[in-house]
Design a protein around this motif. Sequence first.
Motif, PDB file in Angstrom:
ATOM      1  N   PRO A   1     -62.961  74.670  21.646  1.00 24.51           N
ATOM      2  CA  PRO A   1     -63.533  75.223  20.180  1.00 24.51           C
ATOM      3  C   PRO A   1     -63.395  74.223  19.246  1.00 24.51           C
ATOM      4  CG  PRO A   1     -62.059  76.865  21.270  1.00 24.51           C
ATOM      5  CD  PRO A   1     -61.991  75.526  21.997  1.00 24.51           C
TER       6      PRO A   1
ATOM      7  N   LEU B   1     -59.591  73.192  17.349  1.00 23.85           N
ATOM      8  CA  LEU B   1     -58.463  73.610  18.208  1.00 23.85           C
ATOM      9  C   LEU B   1     -57.151  72.865  18.106  1.00 23.85           C
ATOM     10  CD1 LEU B   1     -57.811  76.166  20.533  1.00 23.85           C
ATOM     11  CD2 LEU B   1     -57.806  74.071  22.060  1.00 23.85           C
TER      12      LEU B   1
ATOM     13  N   GLU C   1     -56.190  84.057  19.681  1.00 21.71           N
ATOM     14  CA  GLU C   1     -57.133  85.290  19.624  1.00 21.71           C
ATOM     15  C   GLU C   1     -57.851  84.957  21.030  1.00 21.71           C
ATOM     16  OE1 GLU C   1     -60.398  87.501  19.351  1.00 21.71           O
ATOM     17  OE2 GLU C   1     -60.810  85.196  18.596  1.00 21.71           O
TER      18      GLU C   1
ATOM     19  N   SER D   1     -60.982  85.058  22.217  1.00 20.02           N
ATOM     20  CA  SER D   1     -62.307  84.241  22.211  1.00 20.02           C
ATOM     21  C   SER D   1     -61.928  82.804  22.196  1.00 20.02           C
ATOM     22  CB  SER D   1     -63.145  84.823  21.080  1.00 20.02           C
ATOM     23  OG  SER D   1     -62.565  84.365  19.782  1.00 20.02           O
ATOM     24  N   THR D   2     -60.797  82.382  21.406  1.00 21.04           N
ATOM     25  CA  THR D   2     -60.487  81.044  21.352  1.00 21.04           C
ATOM     26  C   THR D   2     -60.123  80.367  22.957  1.00 21.04           C
ATOM     27  OG1 THR D   2     -58.517  81.169  20.620  1.00 21.04           O
ATOM     28  CG2 THR D   2     -60.401  81.305  19.172  1.00 21.04           C
TER      29      THR D   2
END
Length: 533
Positions: free
Chosen positions: A13, A16, A28, A30-31
Amino acid sequence: ASLEQAANLYPIPPGLAIDYGTAGFRAEASTLPSTVFRTGVLAALRSRQTGAVTGLVITASHNPEGDNGIKVADPNGGMLLRDWEAAATALANAPTSEALAEAVQQLAVREGIPAQAPSGTVLLARDTRPSGPALAHAATQGIAAVGATVEDRGVLTTPQLHWMVRATNRAEAATEQDYFRTLAAGFRELLLLAGAGRPPLAPLLVDGANGVGAAKVERLGALLADTGLAFRVRNSGQPGEGRLNAGCGADFVQKEQAPPAGVTLDELRAGRGASLDGDADRVVFYHCDEEGGFKLLDGDKIAVLAAGFVNEQLQALGDEGRRWRVGVVQTAYANGAATDYLRNGLQLEVARTATGVKYLHEVAVQFDVGIYFEANGHGTVLLSAALLEWLHQQSKLEGAPERHTAVRRLLALAGTVNQAVGDALSGLLLVEAVLASRRWSTADWDALYTDLPSRQLKVTVHDRSVITTSHAETRAVTPAGLQDAIDACVAGVSQGRAFVRPSGTENVVRVYAEAAMREQAASLANEVARIVH
Ligand code: 16G
Ligand code: ZN
């Protein structure tokens, strides 16, 4: 090329920057796919290097349901070798697939990892978080991308997976069923040795934090139902119950010093309670005291209970028993009254390390019986190979019944208590067995010593890395003058003690203070927090 191709499916991502942290990656959910894929690669390489299986658990422990993370189990069942943590961070942050392949190449050269077979095997598990299956898939792809084999063990507690890794590499039976059987057999033996006339076990309320531990405790309870052990599970994570770690679980109860959702003080009048955390590697106990208030029995209390029991068994073995070294390992968070009781009451050696299980474990294995618990409830009791071998020999000899009992108790303890890593399920059995053996109530246990009042605060600062510490985090080295200022606050406070440390898991500085009186502990914490600001 195949690693790069596989990695392309899990792009990093934007922006990051993730760090392995105290016990693994957490963020989190989704990362996380790229990080988890790459940690799969890392665990496979560690397996290939050692020719033994390693493990991965997808979990964010006591953190909110929307978070997730990944923990690595080393071949001995403990946490990832510390030398490899920087590599884990480097792989996770490599900006492109090419950079990842290069980082893997460098790691392979530095660590002498063979390019060919053995290809490596990784045991994989996850907790009950909704993001778990997709992340487990990402881990699987990472493991496969470097040609290693994955054995997906499904939904497990963190300590179960660590236990399986250890057992597998010792060529012992290593299924989940074997895990339950081993713990249960040790517990049965301890109860048997508690003798006739022991009072029946009282029902135990178990707060499962709405996580993976709840269902596992039910299974353990079912296996031991005939012993009279009765777990009443709350926050089981079933439909209609609350969310993972929300208002419940070991972390909540320990920090708030209050009962979890779904447990009332009234119920605690009838018996004790215990709370697990979201991946069941921590447990704390509590009861309702004589004044009708909520009373926590934390990791320090468990350590004291275990240490006293072990010590008594070794004493019963006379001079030969006494030559084995018993040590208790604590962090700066251990209550001063617990440390005092261990040193002066039980006359035991107490060592102190930085926060984080890996540090405590490292010191505990240097003893013949190493007992470690963080105040937050993570810990275990480790028996050395030499001691276990001696105990096995002794168990075959004729001898006085008390001697025989002591030998068998120590052997049983090594089965009941997870020898790989701290385990809430082991903790439940350990406490119940020792209390039964001693015919103690929760109040008897709690009365061994009285906690000094303490207070914890967290302070948000611009850059927590400016604070560095020494002496197991009890002294601030930088910034200059900080320690002197803390010393000045502590001076004159009866039984006062305070320290600050940068968190290893959150972007905050933590403040701890204790003193003879509750108000003093609170004001000391406030004063120290003001200095840090
Ligand atoms: C991690 C550690 C825990 C420690 C905590 C400290 C393991 C398995 N877990 O949760 O032992 O107490 O970090 O967090 O090692 P902090 O650095 O944010 O205070
Ligand atoms: Zn945990």
